[in-house]
Design a protein around this motif. Structure first.
Motif, PDB file in Angstrom:
ATOM      1  N   ALA A  44     -47.502-116.376 -74.003  1.00  0.00           N
ATOM      2  CA  ALA A  44     -48.604-115.839 -74.869  1.00  0.00           C
ATOM      3  C   ALA A  44     -50.099-116.700 -74.582  1.00  0.00           C
ATOM      4  O   ALA A  44     -49.964-117.743 -74.244  1.00  0.00           O
TER       5      ALA A  44
ATOM      6  N   TYR B   6     -49.145-111.228 -75.338  1.00  0.00           N
ATOM      7  CA  TYR B   6     -47.799-111.683 -75.358  1.00  0.00           C
ATOM      8  C   TYR B   6     -46.947-110.990 -74.344  1.00  0.00           C
ATOM      9  O   TYR B   6     -47.206-110.032 -73.904  1.00  0.00           O
TER      10      TYR B   6
ATOM     11  N   ASP C 295     -43.712-109.093 -73.034  1.00  0.00           N
ATOM     12  CA  ASP C 295     -42.780-108.246 -73.789  1.00  0.00           C
ATOM     13  C   ASP C 295     -41.584-108.859 -74.469  1.00  0.00           C
ATOM     14  O   ASP C 295     -41.252-108.260 -75.362  1.00  0.00           O
TER      15      ASP C 295
ATOM     16  N   LYS D 213     -42.775-110.336 -77.722  1.00  0.00           N
ATOM     17  CA  LYS D 213     -43.400-109.677 -78.722  1.00  0.00           C
ATOM     18  C   LYS D 213     -42.573-109.283 -79.961  1.00  0.00           C
ATOM     19  O   LYS D 213     -41.523-108.854 -79.968  1.00  0.00           O
TER      20      LYS D 213
END
Length: 120
Positions: A48, A58, A60, A63
């Motif tokens: 991030a 972020y 994936d 997230k």
């Protein structure tokens, strides 16, 4: 310029951890701050990032579970990690793009890394 990270440790799957990182030294300004991680046998990957204005990005895979935050006045960045999974196990590195006092350009600086282990 130094980045000092803290907060790693052992946590059970589904648990939470909070990482913190503080930048110190002859700092004029910091634009991006962020967290990266590296697992054994894998390349370092972005987790991030956050800009000085608060815009976030972020991976994936994190997230909805991880939250990055920043205190511009204190030159600190934090990563709140929730719903941790075994695949989140890695050494986590904080990163900052810093312009030092007297410099015209930004450079990358890295913290020393903090180990996060997610295991039952």
């Amino acid at each position: 310029v130094q980045l000092q990270a803290s907060g790693g440790g052992l946590v059970q799957p589904g648990g939470s951890l909070r990482l913190s990182c503080a930048a110190s030294g002859s700092i004029a300004s910091i634009n991006f701050m962020g967290w990266y991680r590296q697992s054994p046998g894998k390349q370092r990957e972005l987790v991030a990032t956050i800009t000085s204005g608060g815009s976030t990005n972020y991976a994936d895979s994190v997230k909805g579970r991880f939250i990055i935050s920043r205190d511009n006045a204190k030159n600190t960045v934090a990563l709140q990690m929730n719903s941790l999974k075994p695949e989140d196990t890695a050494v986590y590195y904080c990163n900052a793009k810093v312009r030092r006092i007297g410099d015209l350009y930004y450079r990358d600086y890295w913290g020393q890394g903090t180990l996060v282990t997610v295991s039952s």
